[in-house]
Motif scaffolding. Structure first.
Motif, PDB file in Angstrom:
ATOM      1  N   ARG A  85       0.846  -1.192   0.000  1.00 29.33           N
ATOM      2  CA  ARG A  85       0.000   0.000   0.000  1.00 29.33           C
ATOM      3  C   ARG A  85       0.881   1.240   0.000  1.00 29.33           C
ATOM      4  O   ARG A  85       1.870   1.308   0.703  1.00 29.33           O
ATOM      5  N   GLY A  86       0.510   2.200  -0.823  1.00 33.96           N
ATOM      6  CA  GLY A  86       1.263   3.442  -0.903  1.00 33.96           C
ATOM      7  C   GLY A  86       2.442   3.355  -1.859  1.00 33.96           C
ATOM      8  O   GLY A  86       3.042   4.346  -2.177  1.00 33.96           O
ATOM      9  N   SER A  87       2.773   2.158  -2.296  1.00 34.72           N
ATOM     10  CA  SER A  87       3.881   1.965  -3.224  1.00 34.72           C
ATOM     11  C   SER A  87       3.310   1.581  -4.577  1.00 34.72           C
ATOM     12  O   SER A  87       2.494   0.680  -4.673  1.00 34.72           O
ATOM     13  N   ALA A  88       3.753   2.263  -5.624  1.00 38.17           N
ATOM     14  CA  ALA A  88       3.224   1.976  -6.947  1.00 38.17           C
ATOM     15  C   ALA A  88       3.994   0.860  -7.640  1.00 38.17           C
ATOM     16  O   ALA A  88       3.514   0.300  -8.604  1.00 38.17           O
ATOM     17  N   MET A  89       5.186   0.520  -7.147  1.00 36.67           N
ATOM     18  CA  MET A  89       5.995  -0.489  -7.814  1.00 36.67           C
ATOM     19  C   MET A  89       5.530  -1.893  -7.445  1.00 36.67           C
ATOM     20  O   MET A  89       5.210  -2.178  -6.301  1.00 36.67           O
ATOM     21  N   ILE A  90       5.512  -2.771  -8.450  1.00 35.16           N
ATOM     22  CA  ILE A  90       5.165  -4.174  -8.265  1.00 35.16           C
ATOM     23  C   ILE A  90       6.411  -4.989  -8.574  1.00 35.16           C
ATOM     24  O   ILE A  90       7.044  -4.782  -9.604  1.00 35.16           O
ATOM     25  N   GLU A  91       6.761  -5.922  -7.686  1.00 39.70           N
ATOM     26  CA  GLU A  91       7.926  -6.765  -7.926  1.00 39.70           C
ATOM     27  C   GLU A  91       7.506  -8.207  -8.083  1.00 39.70           C
ATOM     28  O   GLU A  91       6.673  -8.716  -7.331  1.00 39.70           O
TER      29      GLU A  91
END
Length: 166
Positions: free
Chosen positions: A4-10
């Motif tokens: 949540r709050g992070s746009a990056m997907i790993e």
């Protein structure tokens, strides 16, 4: 991992392959071979051709979610025979790495890492995009292992062309 709050997907996937690390590296580090094991990659054009080195650029045409996309990329860091890092310069906002680790006794482990930052409307699809990317990367790793092991079993077979898998 998407938080949540992070746009990056790993997404991260590892696979053990029954070949020496050097044999896996020849395939993993040659972008021209990506269409043979990466689902959706229609065409990959590296410059210069061959095993990656710092500054290698790529033009990728891929099909994802019913759309054909173009992504341009550049290889940043290379530890020859072991790993490299890349990032896109146009198209999807992504970066990642590929690593080959010798395990001894004719085995190695390949780890693929992909980090994508959704933009525009794809931000809304981010909760579904993460699991889809992780499943896709795991399936790519399995196809990579089959390709590398098959190449070792049939050393006379030339896979250096740019044909694609079905």
């Amino acid at each position: 991992m998407h938080e949540r709050g992070s746009a990056m997907i790993e997404a991260r996937a590892s696979v053990e392959i029954g070949v020496e690390a050097a044999a896996a590296w020849v395939v993993v580090a040659n972008y021209r071979l990506d269409p043979l094991w990466r689902n959706g990659v229609l065409e990959m054009t590296p410059s210069p051709d061959g095993v990656v080195r710092p500054g290698t650029t790529t033009v990728e045409r891929m099909r994802l979610a019913g759309r054909t996309m173009r992504n341009d990329g550049v290889v940043r860091l290379v530890d020859p025979g072991a790993s490299f890092e890349w990032r896109t310069t146009a198209g999807a906002e992504a970066e990642g790495s590929r690593t080959v680790v010798a395990l001894g006794a004719g085995r190695c482990r390949v780890t693929l890492v992909l980090r994508v930052t959704p933009r525009g409307l794809s931000v809304l699809a981010a909760p579904a995009l993460g699991p889809m990317l992780r499943r896709g990367l795991r399936a790519d790793a399995v196809r990579l292992a089959r390709l590398v092991e098959g190449r070792e079993r049939q050393p006379g077979v030339d896979i250096s062309g740019s044909s694609t898998h079905s």
